[in-house]
Design a protein around this motif. Structure first.
Motif, PDB file in Angstrom:
ATOM      1  N   ILE A   1       2.964  14.254  -7.742  1.00 41.72           N
ATOM      2  CA  ILE A   1       3.034  15.536  -7.032  1.00 41.72           C
ATOM      3  C   ILE A   1       4.443  16.122  -7.145  1.00 41.72           C
ATOM      4  CG2 ILE A   1       3.007  16.605  -4.727  1.00 41.72           C
ATOM      5  CD1 ILE A   1       0.634  14.772  -4.064  1.00 41.72           C
ATOM      6  N   LEU A   2       5.448  15.262  -7.065  1.00 44.36           N
ATOM      7  CA  LEU A   2       6.837  15.717  -7.137  1.00 44.36           C
ATOM      8  C   LEU A   2       7.275  16.106  -8.548  1.00 44.36           C
ATOM      9  CD1 LEU A   2       8.676  13.227  -4.750  1.00 44.36           C
ATOM     10  CD2 LEU A   2       8.178  15.643  -4.352  1.00 44.36           C
ATOM     11  N   ASN A   3       6.608  15.571  -9.588  1.00 46.36           N
ATOM     12  CA  ASN A   3       7.001  15.864 -10.971  1.00 46.36           C
ATOM     13  C   ASN A   3       7.180  17.352 -11.245  1.00 46.36           C
ATOM     14  OD1 ASN A   3       7.339  13.311 -11.944  1.00 46.36           O
ATOM     15  ND2 ASN A   3       5.376  13.216 -12.992  1.00 46.36           N
ATOM     16  N   PRO A   4       6.186  18.193 -10.988  1.00 53.62           N
ATOM     17  CA  PRO A   4       6.383  19.619 -11.282  1.00 53.62           C
ATOM     18  C   PRO A   4       7.523  20.234 -10.473  1.00 53.62           C
ATOM     19  CG  PRO A   4       4.093  19.175 -10.685  1.00 53.62           C
ATOM     20  CD  PRO A   4       4.850  17.919 -10.498  1.00 53.62           C
ATOM     21  N   ILE A   5       7.678  19.778  -9.242  1.00 54.63           N
ATOM     22  CA  ILE A   5       8.744  20.305  -8.393  1.00 54.63           C
ATOM     23  C   ILE A   5      10.103  19.905  -8.969  1.00 54.63           C
ATOM     24  CG2 ILE A   5       9.788  20.207  -6.087  1.00 54.63           C
ATOM     25  CD1 ILE A   5       6.872  19.702  -5.047  1.00 54.63           C
ATOM     26  N   ILE A   6      10.244  18.637  -9.339  1.00 54.24           N
ATOM     27  CA  ILE A   6      11.510  18.155  -9.885  1.00 54.24           C
ATOM     28  C   ILE A   6      11.851  18.883 -11.177  1.00 54.24           C
ATOM     29  CG2 ILE A   6      12.652  16.150 -10.936  1.00 54.24           C
ATOM     30  CD1 ILE A   6      11.122  14.435  -8.840  1.00 54.24           C
ATOM     31  N   TYR A   7      10.854  19.053 -12.059  1.00 57.61           N
ATOM     32  CA  TYR A   7      11.108  19.706 -13.338  1.00 57.61           C
ATOM     33  C   TYR A   7      11.374  21.198 -13.196  1.00 57.61           C
ATOM     34  CZ  TYR A   7      10.158  15.513 -16.001  1.00 57.61           C
ATOM     35  OH  TYR A   7      10.233  14.259 -16.535  1.00 57.61           O
ATOM     36  N   THR A   8      10.825  21.841 -12.157  1.00 56.49           N
ATOM     37  CA  THR A   8      11.056  23.276 -12.004  1.00 56.49           C
ATOM     38  C   THR A   8      12.305  23.592 -11.201  1.00 56.49           C
ATOM     39  OG1 THR A   8       9.594  23.366 -10.074  1.00 56.49           O
ATOM     40  CG2 THR A   8       8.630  23.934 -12.216  1.00 56.49           C
ATOM     41  N   LEU A   9      12.945  22.603 -10.609  1.00 60.29           N
ATOM     42  CA  LEU A   9      14.158  22.870  -9.832  1.00 60.29           C
ATOM     43  C   LEU A   9      15.282  23.419 -10.703  1.00 60.29           C
ATOM     44  CD1 LEU A   9      14.336  19.984  -7.226  1.00 60.29           C
ATOM     45  CD2 LEU A   9      13.880  22.396  -6.823  1.00 60.29           C
ATOM     46  N   ARG A  10      15.205  23.222 -11.996  1.00 62.79           N
ATOM     47  CA  ARG A  10      16.219  23.774 -12.892  1.00 62.79           C
ATOM     48  C   ARG A  10      16.013  25.261 -13.108  1.00 62.79           C
ATOM     49  NH1 ARG A  10      16.348  22.061 -17.954  1.00 62.79           N
ATOM     50  NH2 ARG A  10      18.473  22.801 -18.120  1.00 62.79           N
ATOM     51  N   ASN A  11      14.842  25.760 -12.779  1.00 60.82           N
ATOM     52  CA  ASN A  11      14.534  27.180 -12.916  1.00 60.82           C
ATOM     53  C   ASN A  11      15.274  27.945 -11.816  1.00 60.82           C
ATOM     54  OD1 ASN A  11      13.223  29.714 -12.553  1.00 60.82           O
ATOM     55  ND2 ASN A  11      11.456  28.922 -13.693  1.00 60.82           N
ATOM     56  N   LYS A  12      16.048  28.936 -12.188  1.00 64.25           N
ATOM     57  CA  LYS A  12      16.886  29.678 -11.227  1.00 64.25           C
ATOM     58  C   LYS A  12      16.050  30.399 -10.174  1.00 64.25           C
ATOM     59  CE  LYS A  12      20.702  28.506 -13.204  1.00 64.25           C
ATOM     60  NZ  LYS A  12      21.389  27.381 -12.658  1.00 64.25           N
TER      61      LYS A  12
ATOM     62  N   LYS B   1       0.835  -1.208   0.000  1.00 64.19           N
ATOM     63  CA  LYS B   1       0.000   0.000   0.000  1.00 64.19           C
ATOM     64  C   LYS B   1       0.867   1.255   0.000  1.00 64.19           C
ATOM     65  CE  LYS B   1      -3.800  -1.941   2.661  1.00 64.19           C
ATOM     66  NZ  LYS B   1      -4.513  -1.824   3.939  1.00 64.19           N
ATOM     67  N   LEU B   2       1.892   1.248   0.827  1.00 64.28           N
ATOM     68  CA  LEU B   2       2.781   2.412   0.921  1.00 64.28           C
ATOM     69  C   LEU B   2       3.486   2.674  -0.411  1.00 64.28           C
ATOM     70  CD1 LEU B   2       3.993   4.537   2.852  1.00 64.28           C
ATOM     71  CD2 LEU B   2       5.837   2.919   3.279  1.00 64.28           C
ATOM     72  N   ILE B   3       3.983   1.627  -1.043  1.00 68.01           N
ATOM     73  CA  ILE B   3       4.671   1.783  -2.328  1.00 68.01           C
ATOM     74  C   ILE B   3       3.701   2.257  -3.400  1.00 68.01           C
ATOM     75  CG2 ILE B   3       5.896   0.547  -4.162  1.00 68.01           C
ATOM     76  CD1 ILE B   3       7.133  -1.186  -1.928  1.00 68.01           C
ATOM     77  N   SER B   4       2.477   1.724  -3.394  1.00 60.28           N
ATOM     78  CA  SER B   4       1.505   2.158  -4.402  1.00 60.28           C
ATOM     79  C   SER B   4       1.141   3.626  -4.216  1.00 60.28           C
ATOM     80  CB  SER B   4       0.245   1.288  -4.362  1.00 60.28           C
ATOM     81  OG  SER B   4      -0.505   1.519  -3.192  1.00 60.28           O
ATOM     82  N   LEU B   5       1.061   4.087  -2.976  1.00 63.24           N
ATOM     83  CA  LEU B   5       0.834   5.522  -2.736  1.00 63.24           C
ATOM     84  C   LEU B   5       1.994   6.343  -3.268  1.00 63.24           C
ATOM     85  CD1 LEU B   5      -0.645   5.891   0.862  1.00 63.24           C
ATOM     86  CD2 LEU B   5      -1.709   6.491  -1.306  1.00 63.24           C
ATOM     87  N   PHE B   6       3.199   5.810  -3.132  1.00 58.70           N
ATOM     88  CA  PHE B   6       4.385   6.517  -3.576  1.00 58.70           C
ATOM     89  C   PHE B   6       4.339   6.767  -5.078  1.00 58.70           C
ATOM     90  CE2 PHE B   6       8.962   6.823  -4.578  1.00 58.70           C
ATOM     91  CZ  PHE B   6       9.316   7.809  -3.673  1.00 58.70           C
ATOM     92  N   TYR B   7       4.070   5.718  -5.880  1.00 56.56           N
ATOM     93  CA  TYR B   7       4.133   5.914  -7.328  1.00 56.56           C
ATOM     94  C   TYR B   7       2.845   6.448  -7.941  1.00 56.56           C
ATOM     95  CZ  TYR B   7       1.852   1.471  -8.543  1.00 56.56           C
ATOM     96  OH  TYR B   7       0.967   0.450  -8.689  1.00 56.56           O
ATOM     97  N   THR B   8       1.725   6.370  -7.226  1.00 55.96           N
ATOM     98  CA  THR B   8       0.488   6.922  -7.801  1.00 55.96           C
ATOM     99  C   THR B   8       0.185   8.339  -7.337  1.00 55.96           C
ATOM    100  OG1 THR B   8      -0.851   5.915  -6.049  1.00 55.96           O
ATOM    101  CG2 THR B   8      -0.646   4.697  -8.130  1.00 55.96           C
ATOM    102  N   ILE B   9       0.676   8.734  -6.171  1.00 57.77           N
ATOM    103  CA  ILE B   9       0.359  10.070  -5.646  1.00 57.77           C
ATOM    104  C   ILE B   9       1.611  10.922  -5.470  1.00 57.77           C
ATOM    105  CG2 ILE B   9      -0.600  11.334  -3.687  1.00 57.77           C
ATOM    106  CD1 ILE B   9      -2.582   9.001  -3.366  1.00 57.77           C
ATOM    107  N   LEU B  10       2.595  10.413  -4.742  1.00 60.23           N
ATOM    108  CA  LEU B  10       3.762  11.228  -4.408  1.00 60.23           C
ATOM    109  C   LEU B  10       4.597  11.600  -5.640  1.00 60.23           C
ATOM    110  CD1 LEU B  10       5.273  12.538  -2.070  1.00 60.23           C
ATOM    111  CD2 LEU B  10       6.670  10.482  -1.936  1.00 60.23           C
ATOM    112  N   ILE B  11       4.881  10.643  -6.511  1.00 64.37           N
ATOM    113  CA  ILE B  11       5.692  10.931  -7.700  1.00 64.37           C
ATOM    114  C   ILE B  11       4.999  11.951  -8.604  1.00 64.37           C
ATOM    115  CG2 ILE B  11       6.804   9.970  -9.761  1.00 64.37           C
ATOM    116  CD1 ILE B  11       8.163   9.113  -7.174  1.00 64.37           C
TER     117      ILE B  11
END
Length: 195
Positions: free
Chosen positions: A169-180, A157-167
Motif C-alpha cells: 500500500i505504501l509503495n505508490p505513496i513512497i514512489y510518488t513522494l518525489r513528485n513535486k 501476525k503483525l509483521i506478516s501484515l506489515f510486509y504483505t499489506i502495508l508495504i
C-alpha cells in the motif's frame, strides 16, 4: 528496480535502448522462473505431511510456517530445508545480493560525478527504491529468519501484515513522494491537519 536504477544512473544515455520492453519481460520472467519451482516444492512438502489435529490456521493467510504447525509429523527437517533453501537463499539472500551489487556500482558512479547537485539528484532517484527495499526486506527478514521460539504468534501476525499489506500500500505513496505536486498536496494536508 535495482537494475532499472543502475541503468538510469550508470548508462543514462542508453536507458531507452537498454530498458526496452523485451528486457522488462525477461526480468519478470526470470523472477517467476526462479520463484515458482521453490513455491511448488514448498507446497509439495506441506501437502505430503500428515495432518490429524485441527485444520484451522491461526494466521491471517495460508503461509508455510503456520501450516507446518498443524502437522502431526516431526517437521524439523522440512522447516530447516524451507528455512535454508526458500527463505534464506531464494527470497532473501539472492535478491539482496543483486540489489547490493547494483547499488555498489550506482554509488561508485554517483561519487564520480563532479557536481554536488548531480550527486544529490542521483541519490534522490534511488531513495524511494531503497526505502521500499529496507521496509520490505526488514520486515520479511524479521518474520522469516527470526528463530521461532523468540517470536510470539501475535508479533508474527503483525509483521506478516506489515510486509504483505502495508508495504504494498505504501509503495505508490513512497514512489510518488518525489513528485513535486504530490509533495505540495501532502504539505497542505499536513498543515490543515496540524492547524
Amino acid at each position: 528496480m535495482a537494475y532499472d536504477r543502475y541503468v538510469a544512473i550508470c548508462n543514462p544515455l542508453h536507458y531507452a535502448l537498454v530498458m526496452n520492453h523485451k528486457v522488462c519481460i525477461q526480468l519478470v520472467a526470470a523472477s517467476w522462473i526462479t520463484v515458482v519451482p521453490v513455491a511448488i516444492g514448498q507446497t509439495w512438502k506441506v501437502f505430503s505431511l500428515p495432518f490429524c489435529a485441527s485444520h484451522t490456521i491461526d494466521h491471517f493467510f495460508c503461509d508455510v510456517p503456520p501450516v507446518l504447525q498443524l502437522a502431526c509429523d516431526d517437521t524439523f527437517v522440512k522447516e530447516a530445508a524451507d528455512f535454508v533453501v526458500a527463505d534464506t537463499v531464494v527470497f532473501v539472500m539472492a535478491p539482496l545480493l543483486l540489489i547490493g551489487v547494483s547499488y555498489v556500482k550506482i554509488i561508485s558512479n554517483i561519487l564520480k560525478l563532479s557536481s554536488a547537485r548531480g550527486r544529490s539528484k542521483a541519490f534522490s532517484t534511488c531513495s524511494s527504491h531503497l526505502t521500499v527495499v529496507v521496509l520490505f526486506y526488514g520486515s520479511a527478514t524479521i518474520s522469516y529468519l527470526q528463530p521461532k521460539p523468540n517470536q510470539s504468534e501475535e508479533m508474527g501476525k503483525l509483521i506478516s501484515l506489515f510486509y504483505t499489506i502495508l508495504i504494498p500500500i505504501l509503495n505508490p505513496i513512497i514512489y510518488t513522494l518525489r513528485n513535486k505536486d504530490i509533495e505540495k498536496a501532502l504539505r497542505k494536508l499536513l498543515a490543515k491537519l496540524l492547524a
